[in-house]
Design a protein around this motif. Structure first.
Motif, mmCIF file in Angstrom:
data_model
loop_
_atom_site.group_PDB
_atom_site.id
_atom_site.type_symbol
_atom_site.label_atom_id
_atom_site.label_comp_id
_atom_site.label_asym_id
_atom_site.label_seq_id
_atom_site.Cartn_x
_atom_site.Cartn_y
_atom_site.Cartn_z
ATOM 1 N N ASP A 99 -47.452 -18.224 19.582
ATOM 2 C CA ASP A 99 -46.140 -17.507 19.332
ATOM 3 C C ASP A 99 -46.396 -17.154 17.715
ATOM 4 O O ASP A 99 -46.184 -17.849 16.862
ATOM 5 N N MET A 100 -46.720 -15.902 17.452
ATOM 6 C CA MET A 100 -47.202 -15.348 16.166
ATOM 7 C C MET A 100 -46.554 -14.110 15.942
ATOM 8 O O MET A 100 -46.772 -13.136 16.978
ATOM 9 N N ARG A 101 -46.431 -13.640 14.867
ATOM 10 C CA ARG A 101 -45.893 -12.301 14.198
ATOM 11 C C ARG A 101 -47.326 -11.300 13.883
ATOM 12 O O ARG A 101 -47.524 -11.367 12.792
ATOM 13 N N ILE A 102 -47.757 -11.184 15.232
ATOM 14 C CA ILE A 102 -49.037 -10.520 15.062
ATOM 15 C C ILE A 102 -48.973 -9.167 14.237
ATOM 16 O O ILE A 102 -49.838 -8.680 13.577
ATOM 17 N N ALA A 103 -47.978 -8.144 14.301
ATOM 18 C CA ALA A 103 -47.749 -7.008 13.584
ATOM 19 C C ALA A 103 -47.905 -7.289 12.055
ATOM 20 O O ALA A 103 -48.145 -6.336 11.317
ATOM 21 N N ASN A 104 -47.508 -8.469 11.544
ATOM 22 C CA ASN A 104 -47.666 -8.571 10.196
ATOM 23 C C ASN A 104 -49.065 -8.798 9.503
ATOM 24 O O ASN A 104 -49.387 -8.627 8.452
ATOM 25 N N LEU A 105 -50.107 -8.691 10.500
ATOM 26 C CA LEU A 105 -51.271 -8.780 10.098
ATOM 27 C C LEU A 105 -52.113 -7.415 10.084
ATOM 28 O O LEU A 105 -52.921 -7.176 9.651
ATOM 29 N N LEU A 106 -51.264 -6.224 10.528
ATOM 30 C CA LEU A 106 -51.654 -4.903 10.415
ATOM 31 C C LEU A 106 -52.136 -4.247 9.141
ATOM 32 O O LEU A 106 -53.230 -3.933 8.924
ATOM 33 N N PRO A 107 -51.722 -5.031 7.920
ATOM 34 C CA PRO A 107 -52.492 -4.293 6.607
ATOM 35 C C PRO A 107 -53.498 -4.912 6.565
ATOM 36 O O PRO A 107 -54.364 -4.096 5.380
ATOM 37 N N ALA A 108 -54.051 -5.720 7.335
ATOM 38 C CA ALA A 108 -55.585 -6.393 7.140
ATOM 39 C C ALA A 108 -56.422 -5.139 7.207
ATOM 40 O O ALA A 108 -57.473 -5.224 6.836
ATOM 41 N N ILE A 109 -56.398 -4.428 8.091
ATOM 42 C CA ILE A 109 -57.129 -3.144 8.242
ATOM 43 C C ILE A 109 -57.346 -2.448 7.138
ATOM 44 O O ILE A 109 -58.446 -2.107 6.905
ATOM 45 N N LEU A 110 -56.213 -2.126 6.370
ATOM 46 C CA LEU A 110 -56.283 -1.485 5.121
ATOM 47 C C LEU A 110 -57.047 -2.444 4.009
ATOM 48 O O LEU A 110 -58.086 -2.016 3.320
ATOM 49 N N VAL A 111 -56.642 -3.863 4.078
ATOM 50 C CA VAL A 111 -57.326 -4.695 3.198
ATOM 51 C C VAL A 111 -58.887 -4.676 3.381
ATOM 52 O O VAL A 111 -59.741 -4.784 2.438
ATOM 53 N N THR A 112 -59.313 -4.765 4.687
ATOM 54 C CA THR A 112 -60.640 -4.780 4.994
ATOM 55 C C THR A 112 -61.571 -3.646 4.094
ATOM 56 O O THR A 112 -62.565 -3.739 3.717
ATOM 57 N N GLY A 113 -60.880 -2.598 4.222
ATOM 58 C CA GLY A 113 -61.452 -1.299 3.515
ATOM 59 C C GLY A 113 -61.563 -1.665 1.986
ATOM 60 O O GLY A 113 -62.796 -1.323 1.199
ATOM 61 N N GLY A 114 -60.601 -2.293 1.496
ATOM 62 C CA GLY A 114 -60.828 -2.470 -0.154
ATOM 63 C C GLY A 114 -62.158 -3.732 -0.224
ATOM 64 O O GLY A 114 -62.783 -3.375 -1.068
ATOM 65 N N LEU A 115 -61.817 -4.655 0.428
ATOM 66 C CA LEU A 115 -63.054 -5.595 0.446
ATOM 67 C C LEU A 115 -64.156 -5.388 0.924
ATOM 68 O O LEU A 115 -65.419 -5.603 -0.023
ATOM 69 N N VAL A 116 -64.475 -4.337 1.664
ATOM 70 C CA VAL A 116 -65.809 -4.068 2.056
ATOM 71 C C VAL A 116 -66.394 -2.825 0.811
ATOM 72 O O VAL A 116 -67.422 -3.113 0.468
ATOM 73 N N SER A 117 -65.322 -2.088 0.205
ATOM 74 C CA SER A 117 -65.997 -1.345 -0.934
ATOM 75 C C SER A 117 -66.359 -2.346 -2.080
ATOM 76 O O SER A 117 -67.343 -1.973 -2.767
ATOM 77 N N ILE A 118 -65.566 -3.563 -2.480
ATOM 78 C CA ILE A 118 -65.944 -4.199 -3.528
ATOM 79 C C ILE A 118 -67.526 -4.995 -3.201
ATOM 80 O O ILE A 118 -68.348 -4.837 -4.079
ATOM 81 N N VAL A 119 -67.569 -5.255 -1.968
ATOM 82 C CA VAL A 119 -68.967 -6.114 -1.537
ATOM 83 C C VAL A 119 -69.842 -5.079 -1.527
ATOM 84 O O VAL A 119 -71.122 -5.248 -1.880
ATOM 85 N N TYR A 120 -69.724 -3.669 -0.963
ATOM 86 C CA TYR A 120 -70.737 -2.802 -1.129
ATOM 87 C C TYR A 120 -71.239 -2.279 -2.491
ATOM 88 O O TYR A 120 -72.444 -2.176 -2.829
#
Length: 238
Positions: free
Chosen positions: A211-232
């Motif tokens: 039982d989890m509020r999964i929709a609240n994880l959606l910003p993780a997609i955008l955060v992924t872009g930021g973290l990937v850019s930093i690592v790259y």
């Protein structure tokens, strides 16, 4: 036409949902078995996607930061309110809160997968809609199955799907000019893995295990872009 694949995808969800209404008289025990089977298939898909990560710390960081942002923004509450608003406006009745639940669940499944992003990018960059056509077949069939168990609320998920994929397709030209191809490839891999974890959570929730509020994880997609850019760019420097 850049948006052709997205439009076909939206129509497939509508048609699949309407066909699913023809099977609404299925006995409750059969519906339960079907939903459990769907939940298992969704979990396996999520695991497969999650295993594609090459930098799993990015996935973890994206989910943690994205979850924090989502909780602050109360995304799931807003999606539920939207589902309830649609229920009131259409006069559809499918059990208390069921339409909102169906809308939120299927919206998450249809937008967090890699095919949504890859297909929309192909449509915008190369006017190639083959990925979205394939996704349309999958979404249409799953919409039929979901409607038999979750109800008519599934049909409303076509709206966020069209808006989400259509926006990516229209912005694809800018994305291609701004980002190196290696960075974009890296983002797609880690975004797929991050989405896979969310899809696994959806499967567990459908099975009644989590039982989890999964929709609240959606910003993780955008955060992924930021973290990937930093690592790259850090890798380029060192």
């Amino acid at each position: 036409m850049i948006l052709l694949g997205t439009i076909v995808n939206g129509l497939a969800i509508i048609i699949g949902s309407l066909l699913g209404l023809c099977f609404k008289r299925i006995p409750e025990r059969v519906k339960t078995t079907i939903m459990q089977a769907i939940a298992l298939a969704v979990m396996v898909l999520g695991i497969q996607m999650g295993m594609q990560s090459e930098h799993f710390l990015i996935v973890i960081g994206s989910l943690v930061i994205g979850g924090w942002i989502g909780e602050r923004l109360q995304i799931e509450d807003h999606l539920n309110h939207l589902g309830q608003w649609l229920e009131r406006k259409t006069g559809a009745k499918d059990g208390e809160g069921q339409i909102a639940k169906a809308f939120v669940t299927t919206t998450l499944i249809y937008v967090v997968g890699a095919m949504a992003v890859l297909g929309a990018l192909d449509s915008g960059l190369r006017n190639d809609h083959s990925v979205l056509y394939t996704k349309a077949l999958l979404d249409g069939f799953s919409a039929l199955l979901f409607t038999t168990t979750l109800g008519i609320g599934v049909i409303f998920s076509f709206v966020p799907v069209v808006l989400y994929q259509g926006s990516i397709a229209l912005l694809a030209g800018q994305i291609d000019r701004l980002l190196p191809s290696e960075l974009l490839d890296m983002f797609i891999v880690e975004m797929t893995a991050t989405g896979g974890v969310m899809i696994l959570a959806i499967g567990l929730k459908l099975a009644g295990i989590l039982d989890m509020r999964i929709a609240n994880l959606l910003p993780a997609i955008l955060v992924t872009g930021g973290l990937v850019s930093i690592v790259y760019y850090v890798d380029l420097l060192f």
